[in-house]
Design an enzyme around this catalytic site. Sequence first.
Site, PDB file in Angstrom:
ATOM      1  N   ILE A  89       0.830  -1.197   0.000  1.00 54.82           N
ATOM      2  CA  ILE A  89       0.000   0.000   0.000  1.00 54.82           C
ATOM      3  C   ILE A  89       0.870   1.254   0.000  1.00 54.82           C
ATOM      4  CG2 ILE A  89      -1.799   1.236   1.270  1.00 54.82           C
ATOM      5  CD1 ILE A  89      -2.267  -1.662   2.608  1.00 54.82           C
ATOM      6  N   CYS A  90       0.544   2.171  -0.881  1.00 50.34           N
ATOM      7  CA  CYS A  90       1.230   3.461  -0.939  1.00 50.34           C
ATOM      8  C   CYS A  90       0.371   4.454  -0.153  1.00 50.34           C
ATOM      9  CB  CYS A  90       1.385   3.900  -2.386  1.00 50.34           C
ATOM     10  SG  CYS A  90       2.267   5.455  -2.567  1.00 50.34           S
ATOM     11  N   LEU A  91       0.773   4.671   1.094  1.00 47.88           N
ATOM     12  CA  LEU A  91       0.022   5.539   2.000  1.00 47.88           C
ATOM     13  C   LEU A  91       1.019   6.255   2.893  1.00 47.88           C
ATOM     14  CD1 LEU A  91      -2.787   6.398   3.116  1.00 47.88           C
ATOM     15  CD2 LEU A  91      -2.650   4.428   4.643  1.00 47.88           C
TER      16      LEU A  91
END
Length: 129
Positions: A89-91
Amino acid sequence: MQKANCKQRVLKDYVKYQKSGAQMNIICSPDANDMMKWEAVILGPEDTDWQGGIFKLMITFGNDYPTAPPKVRFLTKMFHPNIYLNGEICLDILQNNWTPTYTAVEALLSIQSLLDDPNCKSPANPEAS
């Protein structure tokens, strides 16, 4: 000593989750053999395209937790601008904006929110963007 402190914090996070997590449409539990790995489920937020969805994730805590964020990835195959094909996840709070005041459950809440509010300026999956 760091590993012992990390395990204490993970346990504290889990106890905090048990008191309030179910109210947030999040289900998580430690692996029976390893407290440093959790299986989690987030439910798709109501009134969104994701409503009714059941999404499985894996959370892995390193020995540097809570100084560093846990590693979280989707086990459910996802087509979303901020989720890589391998489920990572790109967060921001799972990367540069993590602080030790966050808990694993707060990370899951942020992921749940990300489902309906993607950051298309920084896509992990350009095709989904």
